[in-house]
Design a protein around this motif. Structure first.
Motif, PDB file in Angstrom:
ATOM      1  N   ALA A   5      -2.094   6.305   1.902  1.00  0.00           N
ATOM      2  CA  ALA A   5      -3.356   6.027   1.216  1.00  0.00           C
ATOM      3  C   ALA A   5      -4.486   6.016   2.231  1.00  0.00           C
ATOM      4  O   ALA A   5      -4.379   5.425   3.306  1.00  0.00           O
ATOM      5  CB  ALA A   5      -3.277   4.692   0.489  1.00  0.00           C
ATOM      6  N   GLU A   9       3.277  -0.980   3.925  1.00  0.00           N
ATOM      7  CA  GLU A   9       3.299   0.357   3.340  1.00  0.00           C
ATOM      8  C   GLU A   9       4.628   0.599   2.628  1.00  0.00           C
ATOM      9  O   GLU A   9       5.695   0.248   3.128  1.00  0.00           O
ATOM     10  CB  GLU A   9       3.080   1.417   4.415  1.00  0.00           C
ATOM     11  CG  GLU A   9       1.658   1.454   4.948  1.00  0.00           C
ATOM     12  CD  GLU A   9       1.301   2.810   5.533  1.00  0.00           C
ATOM     13  OE1 GLU A   9       2.208   3.652   5.683  1.00  0.00           O
ATOM     14  OE2 GLU A   9       0.103   3.027   5.816  1.00  0.00           O
ATOM     15  N   ASP A  61      -9.692   5.082   0.336  1.00  0.00           N
ATOM     16  CA  ASP A  61      -9.773   4.209  -0.836  1.00  0.00           C
ATOM     17  C   ASP A  61      -9.354   2.780  -0.507  1.00  0.00           C
ATOM     18  O   ASP A  61      -9.718   1.850  -1.230  1.00  0.00           O
ATOM     19  CB  ASP A  61      -8.869   4.740  -1.961  1.00  0.00           C
ATOM     20  CG  ASP A  61      -9.576   5.809  -2.791  1.00  0.00           C
ATOM     21  OD1 ASP A  61     -10.817   5.888  -2.717  1.00  0.00           O
ATOM     22  OD2 ASP A  61      -8.880   6.558  -3.501  1.00  0.00           O
ATOM     23  N   ALA A  99       0.842  -1.197   0.000  1.00  0.00           N
ATOM     24  CA  ALA A  99       0.000   0.000   0.000  1.00  0.00           C
ATOM     25  C   ALA A  99       0.873   1.240   0.000  1.00  0.00           C
ATOM     26  O   ALA A  99       1.877   1.318   0.728  1.00  0.00           O
ATOM     27  CB  ALA A  99      -0.907   0.004   1.224  1.00  0.00           C
ATOM     28  N   ARG A 100       0.479   2.209  -0.839  1.00  0.00           N
ATOM     29  CA  ARG A 100       1.226   3.466  -0.870  1.00  0.00           C
ATOM     30  C   ARG A 100       1.090   4.161   0.484  1.00  0.00           C
ATOM     31  O   ARG A 100      -0.014   4.239   1.040  1.00  0.00           O
ATOM     32  CB  ARG A 100       0.685   4.363  -1.976  1.00  0.00           C
ATOM     33  CG  ARG A 100       1.461   5.679  -2.113  1.00  0.00           C
ATOM     34  CD  ARG A 100       0.715   6.653  -3.017  1.00  0.00           C
ATOM     35  NE  ARG A 100       0.650   6.169  -4.384  1.00  0.00           N
ATOM     36  CZ  ARG A 100      -0.274   6.567  -5.264  1.00  0.00           C
ATOM     37  NH1 ARG A 100      -1.215   7.414  -4.874  1.00  0.00           N
ATOM     38  NH2 ARG A 100      -0.253   6.109  -6.490  1.00  0.00           N
ATOM     39  N   THR A 103      -1.915   3.021  -5.922  1.00  0.00           N
ATOM     40  CA  THR A 103      -2.371   3.158  -4.547  1.00  0.00           C
ATOM     41  C   THR A 103      -2.063   1.892  -3.758  1.00  0.00           C
ATOM     42  O   THR A 103      -1.725   1.940  -2.575  1.00  0.00           O
ATOM     43  CB  THR A 103      -3.883   3.453  -4.512  1.00  0.00           C
ATOM     44  OG1 THR A 103      -4.129   4.633  -5.265  1.00  0.00           O
ATOM     45  CG2 THR A 103      -4.372   3.661  -3.090  1.00  0.00           C
ATOM     46  N   CYS A 104      -2.193   0.744  -4.408  1.00  0.00           N
ATOM     47  CA  CYS A 104      -1.825  -0.520  -3.759  1.00  0.00           C
ATOM     48  C   CYS A 104      -1.545  -1.561  -4.825  1.00  0.00           C
ATOM     49  O   CYS A 104      -1.910  -1.404  -5.996  1.00  0.00           O
ATOM     50  CB  CYS A 104      -2.930  -1.002  -2.815  1.00  0.00           C
ATOM     51  SG  CYS A 104      -4.505  -1.336  -3.611  1.00  0.00           S
TER      52      CYS A 104
END
Length: 870
Positions: free
Chosen positions: A820, A840, A823, A816-817, A847-848
């Motif tokens: 984030a 992360e 979302d 995951a960014r 975004t992921c």
């Protein structure tokens, strides 16, 4: 009114009806039946406006003859330099929609009178010849009344390999050359009576030209001329008797009514000036139409194999028997395909130029079968002025391009008195030679009809090719066309999917009764070991917890406007760059909700009713070739726009491009554009998109319950044959948890509020460099190596693809960014439920990203299929 002369007579003019004195009774004169009558037209005795009074009042034209003549005929103005006026029949089924039973009844009754005139013996040896294009159906109907007579009609469509048995000219017509092309060369060579059928007998020139040509080739002793009306002038009355004497044959005349047209001096010039004046006025007045276009769909008639579609090459009594037997079932298929409202409303069966008889008989059968008010008419080559006045016979005109590749080149064609007539449905019946891209074009007949009717059904009758035509002369039918004719109609809701029938047609086969589901861990092991392909089975449908369902609804509420903006942007881009009337073809199933939303946007913003289909594409196996064949057979491939939900690394984009290249090589059909239109393109894989943001599209949160209750598509050799579509299941049992329509409606409700934002975004998109950079693919390759996976197929980038991993595969971990937000709420919840770590990452182009466990076996994870614990 099926008798030679009515008891009364009169004159119809602009001033009204005036009784007259019958001038003579009809009877044989020197082998020729003849007679006349008088009488006048405008407003009849019942106070109704005569549909010829507009022309009569402006040009001084009078219709003189039998009292009932004004019921049979109206007047219009031709766009023709050879004749100013046009007699418009109310019972022919050409220009004026009429009850098919009435149309057929007039022809059949005239045929009965011919049989009585000839006697059973001669009637059994007769041949009936109808005139193209107006009297092809009438000729057939007369032949039915005669009983055992074969029917042939003239044609303006030459057929390579069929010898011409005759030809003649129609001097006053806009298109003059008539050909006679019987399959049996001896059809006209008999010595039995020849029955010639036309809608009207006016100057007699056309029929005399025919008899003169045929009598020189195949002399016989008797001819019978049949027409709805005898409209000869006084100067022409004696010509037929003189002609009969000249050729030494008996010539009889059988009509339903008689009269003539009185034309004042200079009427041709006055008529041309009046036409020009009306056309100038019409150019500033638009014909009224429905507030929104109707749906367009096909109906498979189940036309008997090898049965002639009409009399172009001859229609025998044996053909008639076969048709009679098949009509009830074909009418039932039409009735079943009609919307419920139309079954109780107004339905028009619309034939196609020379193809009049088959649509007429279908209309008669449909009229008996349903409670609808059924009417029948046909399209025509004949250019006629339209004037929206109750005293004029042609109130409205639809104009569309010819769609059967006519030998004399492209041109306009017309359908009269259809626009604004309040038809709930139109059943357009054409032969297969006319089922062309021009028919389906944005300005084609179907689109024109859809603007004026709630529903348009297209019924295609196979064009008959005589067996006598050598194989080398026959136009080769591509194997793909033969295959497409074997394919079924698209599946539609509510029988297949929870979407409305007009929202999408699924080019799939229904495998709902087949057990295809397997536990996720078994599928993953089989897929990664090479023992099975992912499309050969289905994962067990994930049923969301109450907490997860609530997350879905929160996500939908929060992102509906953003999705509506993306829907509008991608749709407007497609309309601007790809086609003004695209055929949307969504890649089932993630693309299907997007395709439905794009279709809704086009209708909401532009009043367009775009065709929308869903087809299967399988990674490593390509797109469903049979679906492509059917699309190519019914639409111009250049108008097809493939639609998907989002891009990940672009694997499907590449798969589609390769599959279309292979399809063109195997089938010889090109023109399909491999460029996919997507809602979101975070991987920068396509040029046509609504956004390149990687955000939550709520339709990715669920499986079938947000996709019309349809499963993923299935491709397995024991279930999908050579001529089958790929398969899928309809999960009817999940209806209680279905949110498919709720999802669509929530986004559609935001269309108005995002309109300005869509316009701004589209301007930016159309002026921007949108060339794909494939940066997503590069990122996937980097992640695959960095995490020791060494297989890009196990790296699923983007919110949508990550969600799929959690719902359908055995996930290893989620990247995951950093930072984030909401979302990823549903991703975090699913990961928690399945014991999947979320890691992360600071620098992540998505975004992921979901990672499927590499080298998966159940031993590595335990029997519960949970991820490896590191």
């Amino acid at each position: 009114m099926n008798k030679a002369v009515n008891d009364g007579s009169g004159v119809w003019s602009a001033t009204g009806f005036r009784p007259g004195t019958r001038a003579g009774a009809r009877g044989p004169v020197d082998g020729c039946a003849d007679g006349t009558g008088e009488g006048r037209a405008g407003e009849d005795s019942a106070g109704e406006v005569w549909s010829g009074s507009w022309v009569a009042g402006r040009l001084g034209v009078e219709l003189v003859g039998d009292e009932g003549l004004g019921e049979l005929l109206g007047l219009a103005l031709r766009r023709n330099p050879k004749r100013a006026h046009l007699l418009v029949s109310n019972v022919l089924g050409k220009h004026v929609p009429q009850s098919p039973a009435v149309v057929y009844g007039y022809g059949f009754a005239l045929g009965l009178r011919v049989r009585d005139l000839l006697g059973e013996d001669e009637a059994g040896r007769a041949v009936v010849l109808g005139y193209a294009e107006t009297a092809t159906g009438l000729g057939h109907s007369v032949a039915d009344g005669v009983g055992l007579a074969p029917c042939l009609h003239s044609t303006r469509r030459p057929v390579e390999g069929v010898a011409t048995a005759g030809g003649f000219e129609e001097s006053h017509s806009h298109a003059t050359s008539h050909l006679l092309l019987p399959e049996n060369p001896d059809l006209l060579a008999t010595d039995g009576p020849l029955v010639l059928v036309d809608d009207e007998f006016s100057t007699g020139n056309t029929i005399l030209n025919t008899i003169r040509d045929l009598h020189a080739r195949y002399p016989r002793g008797r001819y019978v001329i049949v027409a709805l009306v005898d409209m000869r002038s006084a100067a022409d009355l004696g010509r037929l008797a003189d002609f009969a004497q000249e050729i030494g044959a008996t010539v009889d005349l059988v009509t339903a009514a008689s009269g003539t047209v009185r034309l004042p001096e200079g009427v041709l010039e006055k008529g041309q000036a009046l036409v020009a004046e009306q056309e100038r006025e019409a150019a500033t007045v638009a014909v009224g139409s429905r507030p929104g276009p109707g749906t367009i769909a096909r109906v498979d008639l189940g036309w008997p194999q090898g049965l002639a579609d009409g009399g172009r090459h001859g229609f025998t009594p044996e053909h008639r028997v076969r048709l009679e037997g098949a009509l009830p079932a074909m009418a039932a298929r039409i009735a079943e395909a009609l919307p419920l409202r139309a079954r109780r409303g107004r339905v028009l069966v619309l034939g196609f130029e020379e193809l009049m008889y088959a649509p007429l008989r279908l209309g008669v059968a449909l009229e008996k079968l349903t409670d609808a008010e059924v009417r029948y008419s046909t399209t025509t080559r004949s250019p006629v002025l339209a004037v929206d006045d109750p005293g004029y016979a042609i109130r409205t005109r639809l104009v569309f391009p010819a769609h059967d590749g006519p030998a004399d080149g492209p041109g306009e064609r017309y359908a009269y008195n259809v626009a604004g007539a309040g038809f709930d449905a139109v059943v357009a019946v054409v032969d297969s030679a006319a089922d062309t891209p021009e028919l389906h074009a944005p300005d084609g007949l179907l689109a024109q009809l859809a603007a004026h009717a709630g529903s348009v059904l297209l019924a295609v009758v196979p064009s008959y090719v005589p067996e006598s035509v050598p194989e080398t002369a026959k136009e080769p039918v591509p194997e793909s066309v033969e295959r497409s004719s074997m394919l079924p109609e698209p599946l539609r809701g509510p029988d297949f999917s929870s979407y409305a029938a007009d929202e999408v047609g699924w080019l799939l086969q229904d495998l709902s009764d087949t057990r295809l589901e397997a536990p996720v861990e078994e599928r993953e092991e089989a897929i990664q070991s090479g023992g099975a392909h992912y499309a050969e089975s289905l994962p067990v449908e994930y049923q969301p917890s109450p907490e997860y369902q609530e997350l879905f609804r929160d996500a939908l509420a929060g992102s509906a406007a953003r999705i509506a903006l993306a829907v509008g942007a991608v749709t407007e881009t497609v309309l601007a760059e790809r086609s003004p009337r695209p055929v949307l073809v969504s890649l089932a199933r993630a693309g299907t909700p997007v395709g439905v939303l794009m279709r809704r946007w086009a209708r909401h913003r532009h009043g367009l009713d775009l065709p929308h289909y869903a087809v299967s594409i399988v990674r490593g196996r390509g797109i469903d070739a049979n679906a492509l064949r059917r699309l190519a057979a019914h639409h111009d491939p250049a108008d097809v726009v493939f639609v998907d939900g989002w891009t990940g690394k672009g694997a499907i984009t590449r798969e589609l491009a390769e599959a279309l290249r292979e399809f063109e090589a195997s089938d010889g059909i090109g023109g399909f554009d491999p460029e996919i239109a997507v809602l979101a393109d975070p991987g920068s894989c396509v040029r046509t998109y609504g956004t390149r943001e990687d955000f939550l599209i709520p339709s990715a949160c669920l499986n079938s319950t947000v996709s019309g209750l349809i499963s993923r598509t299935v491709l397995r050799a024991d279930l999908v044959g050579e001529h089958d579509y790929h398969g899928a299941k309809f999960y009817r049992e999940l209806a209680a948890t279905d949110v498919s329509v709720e999802f669509l409606d929530a986004i559609s409700a935001r269309f108005d509020e995002v309109g300005d934002a869509v316009d701004d975004r589209v301007k930016e998109l159309l002026s921007a460099d949108r060339s794909p950079t494939w940066e997503g693919w590069a990122a996937v390759e980097r992640i695959s190596e960095e995490y020791g996976i060494h297989d890009v197929n196990l790296v699923k980038p983007g919110v949508g693809e990550t969600t799929r991993v959690l719902l359908r595969r055995v996930p290893w971990k989620i990247l995951a960014r950093a930072g984030a937000g909401a979302d990823l709420d549903h991703v975090r919840l699913l990961a928690e439920q399945r014991g999947v770590p979320v890691e992360e990452v600071a620098e992540l182009p998505y975004t992921c990203v979901g990672l499927i466990h590499p080298k998966y076996t159940r031993g590595a994870t335990g029997a519960d299929g949970r991820a490896v614990t590191v």
